[in-house]
Design an enzyme around this catalytic site. Structure first.
Site, PDB file in Angstrom:
ATOM      1  CG  ASP A 284      34.763 -15.796  23.523  1.00 19.94           C
ATOM      2  OD1 ASP A 284      33.858 -15.992  22.678  1.00 19.94           O
ATOM      3  OD2 ASP A 284      35.482 -16.715  23.939  1.00 19.94           O
ATOM      4  CB  SER A 285      29.959 -15.414  23.571  1.00 17.06           C
ATOM      5  OG  SER A 285      28.615 -15.337  23.984  1.00 17.06           O
TER       6      SER A 285
END
Length: 563
Positions: A284-285
């Site tokens: 994820d980010s």
């Protein structure tokens, strides 16, 4: 590894395998590390994106929303200039609107689930796939397969298919079928599963605190079913799963239990070995605090790769994170074998999408597909089936200009920072007035003076008080409970025993916990134009309510549901 690429989920041919390994062989170390990077484009020009590529030869790019024609032109330009075709990604969770501002906002996942029919999830996938592909997207960061066990969870909310693993499997599986018809990869997210605690991984590492057995029966079943169906990638969250970390690494100290994005036992042990996942893993980010607070920043990029992640999403400072990865590959902190393994999976994903065989990456029918009348009609049909009457114990509905013609309207949460600014205030007022209602919506001093007017005066002035909440939790907004203006009690529903009152939520399905005294309550799960159109039809009685809540709107049943 060659034989593995011929199996699920890549299913590469011999010629595609040849391309993967021949490409891997000719890449420089810098180019290999670049393939692990998926950067984000918040709106740069084509030339700026190319300049970045010349500095960091990234393997993928995620586009934030812009006009469809702009996205298409940038994708075509970039793909014509780069040495290796790019993974072009977007958050296609709700429709083509996830990449194009003029795309179709089909529905939130919770709205789709409220229809009770997985066919609408397949339609969602169809719209996302068709409109995404039309502008050059080949990789969707969807579906969200988290399970909404905790109504206080601040991040997944209307992004899920609800609180039942079987429903998540059925609806996410249907979405995969719909989007898969457009040769687009998906990312199941957010492994090992959000929705258990009430923290936001944008701000802190969150925790999936289920036991191994509980996880197997819920999130494990979901991931296993969708992996078996052929999902090409999994997005790993900054989420701890302590029970499995302890089982797979006996003796691990509490302080050494890390988020999945940094955890070899969760990525390699749980996801790859136990669940048999053979695809690509993306973080994820990497700009989220849930990752950044776990280790010193300098160690994080290599730790993600060494944990088993094949792509590194966004970065806090992309140049800094890329140089850290490059240096760690040069010094052996990331071994040559591990680097080649990750790059091979990224290249295999590209080959499986046919990117190496294509001379053009977007279709010529962009204008005809993105935001098409056909897709808008599908969205309206979904809204019609999803809007849910949670309760009407005062038998208020239907409401018409003849029966309750004078409405005192309160819009809660509509502000310029949230999903279209004041669109809902304008949209609701416009639609009510078109029906013939007389609508009063006050602000500031006028609101305060009216709210303290004598009750008999208000009863003579208004036939109905209508609250419409345009609020939903999200990243960096961990608590989005009902609040009123002016401060203190403000426009809160103090007059429910004096004037018939109705509440409509256009977002968060759990607002009932704050207004159990309101005896007519409707959940819409989204604030799209299609939803607003259908809402008015249902309030006025021209259309029945079909929706079935995919979550418990009473939040455990202790908040006065029977009032």
């Amino acid at each position: 590894m060659r034989e593995a690429l011929k199996k699920k989920p890549f299913y590469l041919s011999d010629s595609q395998c040849d391309w993967v390994f021949q490409t891997l062989e000719r890449l420089t170390l810098r180019e290999k590390v670049g393939q692990l990077i998926c950067c984000v484009s918040p709106g740069e020009s084509s030339e700026e994106l190319l300049l970045r590529y010349q500095t960091i030869p990234y393997g993928g790019v995620t586009f934030r929303t812009a006009p469809a024609r702009t996205i298409k032109e940038r994708v075509d330009f970039l793909q014509s200039q780069v040495d290796i075709p790019l993974l072009v990604s977007a958050n296609l969770e709700n429709g083509g609107s996830g990449v194009a501002v003029d795309g179709t906002e089909f529905a939130s996942q919770l709205e789709v689930a409220a229809t009770g029919d997985p066919a609408y999830a397949e339609m969602l996938g169809e719209v996302c796939g068709a409109e995404g592909a039309a502008v050059g997207v080949n990789y969707s960061f969807s579906p969200v397969v988290d399970i909404h066990y905790n109504w206080r969870n601040p991040i997944i909310n209307t992004r899920t298919y609800g609180d039942d693993p079987d429903r998540v499997i059925a609806f996410a599986g249907a979405y995969l079928r719909g989007i898969g018809r457009h040769n687009m990869a998906v990312a199941l997210k957010h492994f090992p599963g959000d929705g258990v605690d009430e923290r936001d991984q944008h701000l802190i590492s969150s925790i999936n605190s289920l036991s191994c057995e509980q996880w197997d029966a819920s999130y494990g079943r979901v991931y296993q079913a969708l992996i078996d169906q052929g999902a090409q990638t999994v997005m790993v969250g900054h989420i701890l799963q302590p029970a499995y970390s302890r089982r797979l690494r006996p003796g691990i100290r509490d302080e050494d239990i890390l988020p999945a994005s940094l955890s070899p036992e969760l990525v390699n042990g749980l996801l790859r070995e136990k669940l048999g996942f053979n695809g690509a893993v993306i973080t994820d980010s990497a700009s989220m605090t849930g990752l950044g607070c776990a280790l010193p920043r300098r160690r994080i990029p290599a730790a993600c790769v060494n944990a088993g992640c094949d792509m590194f999403l966004f970065g806090r400072n992309l140049e800094e994170d890329f140089e850290s990865l490059l240096e760690d590959a040069q010094t052996g902190i990331i071994s040559p074998q591990r680097l080649d393994q990750a790059v091979t999976r990224v290249l295999a994903l590209k080959a499986s999408l046919g990117l190496v065989d294509r001379s053009e990456f977007t279709a010529d029918d962009c204008a005809a597909v993105v935001g098409s009348a056909k897709h808008r009609d599908m969205a309206r049909n979904c809204a019609d089936r999803a809007i849910t009457l949670v309760k009407d114990t005062q038998s208020l509905l239907p409401v018409t200009p003849r029966t309750r013609g004078r409405i005192w309207l309160h819009i809660l949460g509509d502000n310029p920072a949230f999903r279209g600014g004041f669109k809902c205030k304008h949209g609701v007022i416009t639609r009510l007035e078109a029906e013939g209602f007389q609508v009063t919506c006050l602000e500031g001093r006028e609101l305060a003076e009216t709210f303290t007017a004598p009750v008999q005066e208000l009863k003579a002035r208004f036939d109905l008080i209508l609250y419409v909440a345009n609020m939903v939790t999200g990243g960096n907004d961990t608590v989005n409970r009902l609040r009123y203006m002016p401060k203190a009690c403000g426009e809160s529903p103090q007059l429910v025993r004096d004037i018939p009152t109705m509440f409509v939520s256009l977002g968060d399905p759990y607002h009932f916990v704050d207004v159990p005294m309101i005896r007519t309550f409707i959940n819409c799960y989204n604030n799209s134009d299609a939803v607003l159109d259908c809402l008015i039809e249902k309030i006025t009685g021209r259309s029945p309510f079909y929706g079935i809540s995919p979550v418990d709107p009473f939040c455990g049943g202790i908040w006065g549901a029977a009032l």
